[in-house]
Design a protein around this motif. Structure first.
Motif, PDB file in Angstrom:
ATOM      1  N   VAL A 220       0.845  -1.196   0.000  1.00 18.09           N
ATOM      2  CA  VAL A 220       0.000   0.000   0.000  1.00 18.09           C
ATOM      3  C   VAL A 220       0.876   1.241   0.000  1.00 18.09           C
ATOM      4  O   VAL A 220       1.975   1.243   0.561  1.00 18.09           O
ATOM      5  CB  VAL A 220      -0.955   0.025   1.217  1.00 18.09           C
ATOM      6  N   ALA A 221       0.366   2.301  -0.627  1.00 18.86           N
ATOM      7  CA  ALA A 221       1.122   3.549  -0.703  1.00 18.86           C
ATOM      8  C   ALA A 221       0.894   4.436   0.508  1.00 18.86           C
ATOM      9  O   ALA A 221       1.712   5.318   0.797  1.00 18.86           O
ATOM     10  CB  ALA A 221       0.747   4.310  -1.975  1.00 18.86           C
ATOM     11  N   ASP A 222      -0.204   4.217   1.221  1.00 14.93           N
ATOM     12  CA  ASP A 222      -0.578   5.071   2.348  1.00 14.93           C
ATOM     13  C   ASP A 222      -0.788   4.217   3.600  1.00 14.93           C
ATOM     14  O   ASP A 222      -1.566   3.258   3.571  1.00 14.93           O
ATOM     15  CB  ASP A 222      -1.885   5.825   2.058  1.00 14.93           C
ATOM     16  N   PHE A 223      -0.137   4.576   4.678  1.00 19.07           N
ATOM     17  CA  PHE A 223      -0.337   3.860   5.941  1.00 19.07           C
ATOM     18  C   PHE A 223       0.180   4.718   7.089  1.00 19.07           C
ATOM     19  O   PHE A 223       0.924   5.686   6.884  1.00 19.07           O
ATOM     20  CB  PHE A 223       0.361   2.492   5.939  1.00 19.07           C
ATOM     21  N   ALA A 224      -0.246   4.375   8.293  1.00 19.73           N
ATOM     22  CA  ALA A 224       0.228   5.055   9.493  1.00 19.73           C
ATOM     23  C   ALA A 224       0.897   4.042  10.411  1.00 19.73           C
ATOM     24  O   ALA A 224       0.603   2.838  10.356  1.00 19.73           O
ATOM     25  CB  ALA A 224      -0.923   5.743  10.223  1.00 19.73           C
ATOM     26  N   VAL A 225       1.796   4.525  11.259  1.00 21.01           N
ATOM     27  CA  VAL A 225       2.444   3.701  12.275  1.00 21.01           C
ATOM     28  C   VAL A 225       2.129   4.311  13.634  1.00 21.01           C
ATOM     29  O   VAL A 225       2.302   5.516  13.838  1.00 21.01           O
ATOM     30  CB  VAL A 225       3.972   3.633  12.061  1.00 21.01           C
ATOM     31  N   ILE A 226       1.653   3.487  14.557  1.00 21.37           N
ATOM     32  CA  ILE A 226       1.416   3.916  15.934  1.00 21.37           C
ATOM     33  C   ILE A 226       2.254   3.025  16.847  1.00 21.37           C
ATOM     34  O   ILE A 226       2.203   1.796  16.747  1.00 21.37           O
ATOM     35  CB  ILE A 226      -0.073   3.789  16.309  1.00 21.37           C
ATOM     36  N   THR A 227       3.041   3.651  17.721  1.00 21.72           N
ATOM     37  CA  THR A 227       3.860   2.889  18.650  1.00 21.72           C
ATOM     38  C   THR A 227       3.438   3.193  20.083  1.00 21.72           C
ATOM     39  O   THR A 227       3.103   4.320  20.418  1.00 21.72           O
ATOM     40  CB  THR A 227       5.357   3.210  18.480  1.00 21.72           C
ATOM     41  N   VAL A 228       3.466   2.162  20.900  1.00 20.14           N
ATOM     42  CA  VAL A 228       3.108   2.291  22.304  1.00 20.14           C
ATOM     43  C   VAL A 228       4.238   1.714  23.138  1.00 20.14           C
ATOM     44  O   VAL A 228       4.653   0.568  22.925  1.00 20.14           O
ATOM     45  CB  VAL A 228       1.789   1.546  22.613  1.00 20.14           C
ATOM     46  N   GLY A 235       3.501   8.035  13.107  1.00 20.28           N
ATOM     47  CA  GLY A 235       4.171   8.379  11.855  1.00 20.28           C
ATOM     48  C   GLY A 235       3.283   8.040  10.684  1.00 20.28           C
ATOM     49  O   GLY A 235       2.326   7.261  10.804  1.00 20.28           O
ATOM     50  N   LEU A 236       3.626   8.597   9.521  1.00 21.10           N
ATOM     51  CA  LEU A 236       2.726   8.507   8.384  1.00 21.10           C
ATOM     52  C   LEU A 236       3.513   8.404   7.080  1.00 21.10           C
ATOM     53  O   LEU A 236       4.548   9.054   6.908  1.00 21.10           O
ATOM     54  CB  LEU A 236       1.854   9.761   8.356  1.00 21.10           C
ATOM     55  N   ALA A 237       3.016   7.569   6.175  1.00 24.55           N
ATOM     56  CA  ALA A 237       3.515   7.506   4.805  1.00 24.55           C
ATOM     57  C   ALA A 237       2.340   7.733   3.868  1.00 24.55           C
ATOM     58  O   ALA A 237       1.316   7.045   3.969  1.00 24.55           O
ATOM     59  CB  ALA A 237       4.164   6.163   4.506  1.00 24.55           C
TER      60      ALA A 237
END
Length: 397
Positions: A220-228, A235-237
């Motif tokens: 996918v070209a668009d995604f987000a990253v969430i860290t805990v 973060g975002l692409a």
């Protein structure tokens, strides 16, 4: 033949070089895009590459020849490509043609990995930090880099370093509160000390970069990253670009409001993502209620045993995580979310609560959100650091 997505056209962090050891010239843009596409999606046929790059096969062949001659690309065995005609030779990269070290700088520990060109972890090492002085951190990173190279009998191509904080494109750590650093020229110091190309980046952004080339971004070209973990990262692409702004590294995602009745964070925000999701906050809530110190592992065990306090705190946290995922998907309009960080057990142990809260925060007709779970240990952060070094330094002639 497998299909491949559009070329990963990113603007990676530049590598810092010691002045007397300047790196070779990078590839021309067209050749670099070809090499990147093969790295991310290979082995792949010239026909598929030509289609994605909007070139004729003849032009693609001419473009790939110098890369083949230089050994940056290799041809595989003859295979049928699923069409009528002669078998074709797929193009690929030699994963063992370059070696990278990625280092995650923590408050009391350095975690390092050695990877190949595709960010596959081949070895890892850690080093406790006696203090967080610039000298101690630089020497520790140098020790781990030299150790990993020597013990695995490889010559390291480049080094990536990630840490929690604001990092300028020139490798200067503008602000890293947990290290008590301001405007430390870490990239230049390491490049001089190691005599190798060095890239320094924010740790969450580096994770996004790793996912963009070697994880979710392959599909996918668009995604987000969430860290805990010790905090909450975001973060975002978008359209194959890792999003970096002047505010990257401030931890703004850590103060997104999630629960108006929740606890307060240290900055006085009630029910923000840091207050609801971070390991220190979860442990503090349970410890205060029980009248004794409880660490994260113990909190999870207590909840598993049915302790009402632990269950209540973790259920509230899991619901808040679902709300945060829904907000990321809604506001950024992405349908893939990668979850990471050392606090991932919150999701894996209470997935049903997270998913229910996510669903409640989405329009019923919205596309389903795909959740991907990364590793919960620090080697994943170090791999992210290696990935930004790969992006900056993988293809040189």
């Amino acid at each position: 033949m497998k299909s491949i997505s559009s070329p990963p056209a990113v603007s990676p962090r530049p590598a810092l070089h010691a002045e007397k050891h300047r790196g070779p010239a990078a590839l021309a843009d067209s050749a670099l895009e070809l090499a990147r596409l093969v790295l991310v999606h290979g082995p792949v046929s010239r026909g598929e590459l030509a289609k994605e790059l909007k070139l004729s096969v003849a032009s693609l062949t001419r473009l790939s020849k110098p890369l083949l001659d230089a050994g940056l690309l290799v041809e595989g065995e003859l295979v049928a490509d699923g069409t009528v005609g002669r078998p074709v030779r797929l193009l690929d990269v030699r994963s063992d043609s370059a070696w990278f070290v990625g280092v995650k700088v923590g408050g009391d520990l350095l975690t390092a990995v050695l990877t190949d060109l595709r960010a596959t972890i081949l070895a890892q090492a850690t080093l406790p930090l006696a203090d967080t002085s610039t000298h101690t951190v630089v020497e520790g990173i140098a020790q781990l880099t030299e150790q990993l190279g020597a013990h695995n009998d490889v010559v390291v191509t480049g080094v990536g370093v990630s840490l929690g904080g604001q990092v300028r494109p020139n490798g200067v750590v503008h602000r890293a509160p947990f290290l008590d650093w301001n405007d430390v020229p870490l990239g230049a110091l390491l490049a001089t000390r190691l005599e190798l190309p060095v890239v320094v980046d924010n740790d969450v952004t580096a994770l996004v970069a790793a996912e963009q080339w070697f994880g979710a971004g392959r599909e996918v070209a668009d995604f987000a990253v969430i860290t805990v973990g010790a905090g909450v990262g975001y973060g975002l692409a978008i359209r194959n670009h890792v999003i970096r702004t002047a505010d990257t590294g401030l931890g703004l995602g850590g103060h997104f409001p999630l629960d108006p009745t929740g606890p307060m964070c240290m900055d006085g925000h009630r029910g923000c993502s840091t207050a609801m999701l971070s390991i220190p906050s979860i442990c503090l809530q349970i410890s205060v209620a029980l009248g004794r110190q409880v660490n994260y592992e113990q909190a999870l065990e207590l909840a598993e045993e049915g302790n009402r306090v632990a269950v209540a705190v973790l259920e509230a946290a899991a619901k808040a995580l679902g709300v945060l995922i829904a907000a990321a998907a809604n506001l950024a309009m992405v349908n893939t979310i990668v979850l990471g960080g050392e606090g991932l057990a919150l999701f894996t142990s209470r997935k049903a609560t997270v998913v229910a809260a996510l669903a409640a925060g989405r329009d019923p007709e919205a596309e389903a959100v795909t959740l991907r779970v990364a590793s919960d240990d620090f080697t994943e952060w170090a791999r992210g650091a290696a990935a930004v070094a790969i992006q900056a330094q993988a293809f040189i002639l």
